[in-house]
Design an enzyme around this catalytic site. Sequence first.
Site, mmCIF file in Angstrom:
data_model
loop_
_atom_site.group_PDB
_atom_site.id
_atom_site.type_symbol
_atom_site.label_atom_id
_atom_site.label_comp_id
_atom_site.label_asym_id
_atom_site.label_seq_id
_atom_site.Cartn_x
_atom_site.Cartn_y
_atom_site.Cartn_z
ATOM 1 N N PHE A 1 -12.648 58.962 64.132
ATOM 2 C CA PHE A 1 -12.480 59.573 63.538
ATOM 3 C C PHE A 1 -11.892 59.884 62.128
ATOM 4 C CE2 PHE A 1 -8.732 63.050 65.066
ATOM 5 C CZ PHE A 1 -8.101 61.698 65.915
ATOM 6 N N ILE B 1 -6.794 51.716 65.985
ATOM 7 C CA ILE B 1 -8.298 52.153 66.049
ATOM 8 C C ILE B 1 -8.386 53.527 65.733
ATOM 9 C CG2 ILE B 1 -10.656 51.983 66.571
ATOM 10 C CD1 ILE B 1 -10.307 49.317 67.605
ATOM 11 N N LYS B 2 -8.367 54.474 65.098
ATOM 12 C CA LYS B 2 -8.647 55.759 65.563
ATOM 13 C C LYS B 2 -9.779 56.174 65.836
ATOM 14 C CE LYS B 2 -6.987 60.001 62.882
ATOM 15 N NZ LYS B 2 -6.262 60.543 64.089
ATOM 16 N N SER B 3 -10.296 55.940 67.396
ATOM 17 C CA SER B 3 -10.923 55.859 68.261
ATOM 18 C C SER B 3 -11.159 57.471 68.820
ATOM 19 C CB SER B 3 -11.015 54.803 69.604
ATOM 20 O OG SER B 3 -10.564 55.309 70.319
#
Length: 317
Positions: free
Chosen positions: A51, A170-172
Amino acid sequence: MSNAVTDPKAEAAGTASQSEIMIHVNGEMVPKSQAAVNVFDHGLLYGDGVFEGIRVYKGKIFKSEQHMNRLYACAKAIRIDLEKFVSRERMVEIQRECIEANNLVDGYIRLIVTRGVGTLGLHPFKCPEPGIICIADQIQLFPPELYEQGMRVVVANRPRIPIECLDPRIKSLNYLNNIMAKVEAIDAGCLECIMLNTEGYIAEGSGDNIFLVKDGEIYTPPSEAGILEGITRKFVINELAPLVGVDVHEKNMRIEEAFEADEIFLTGSAAEVIGVTRIGSTEDDAHQIGSGKEGPITNKLRAKFRQIVTSDNVPED
Ligand code: PMP
């Protein structure tokens, strides 16, 4: 054209001038009360997705290009071939449609890419196409007075998840590491914490990057410390700090360096720029930072930030 039912008060506040905001969900624009996801979406089942949190200033998508670069890179890192399904141009268009539908002038976009609908097992490639959700609304991460005064934070006991487990770059959708650290802050009566990495070096906040000021220079943990490479962080390093004439260095730092810092501040799309004036939960373990008030460099950066985002040249690149 807007779907809005006009509400002049909301319009004056820069909010959606309608009783219900409109949300983009998988190709459709629907009212908030009808915006829902399939319970078999792996974004929900496993936090499998990525996101972005993006600011809208004066109707412009702040640093749009960088957010798109990060979103597509993060999707690729978790093996979602996003370009195959939605071009970058379309992704920006979706955001513009949401801004327009909600008459947003200043606000915040939450753009979500989920693995999509699949089976109950983990297997990500049984999800034929990613889910796309775009919410354009308001956000207030910290109370306005804390921006003037500076805020208290604690040092989280829980370390930031190591790069080799799940790279914080990682903008998970897996934010539990950050959420549980934020719970530590809330339990200690404040709203943010400093997260260390498993080697004991300063990493970042639960939802923002951290900077220390010492003897007129700025220091921030490098990417290898295990942090999200924040877009606001980059804005400070490449644009704001040069504008106020201060050098920035990337450096691994122990928490003791934070205790001794002249100033500390946090940055993020939601947080913007905010000073930290105290670290610790009780009087016994509390460390006052500098004078205990927002420091002069933090103040200059915050003012410059506000000047740019309220100008007619809000950068979209
Ligand atoms: N670190 C974390 C863990 C975050 O969630 C955020 C907010 N996205 C940031 C840093 C700041 O990044 P940005 O400036 O791109 O919003």
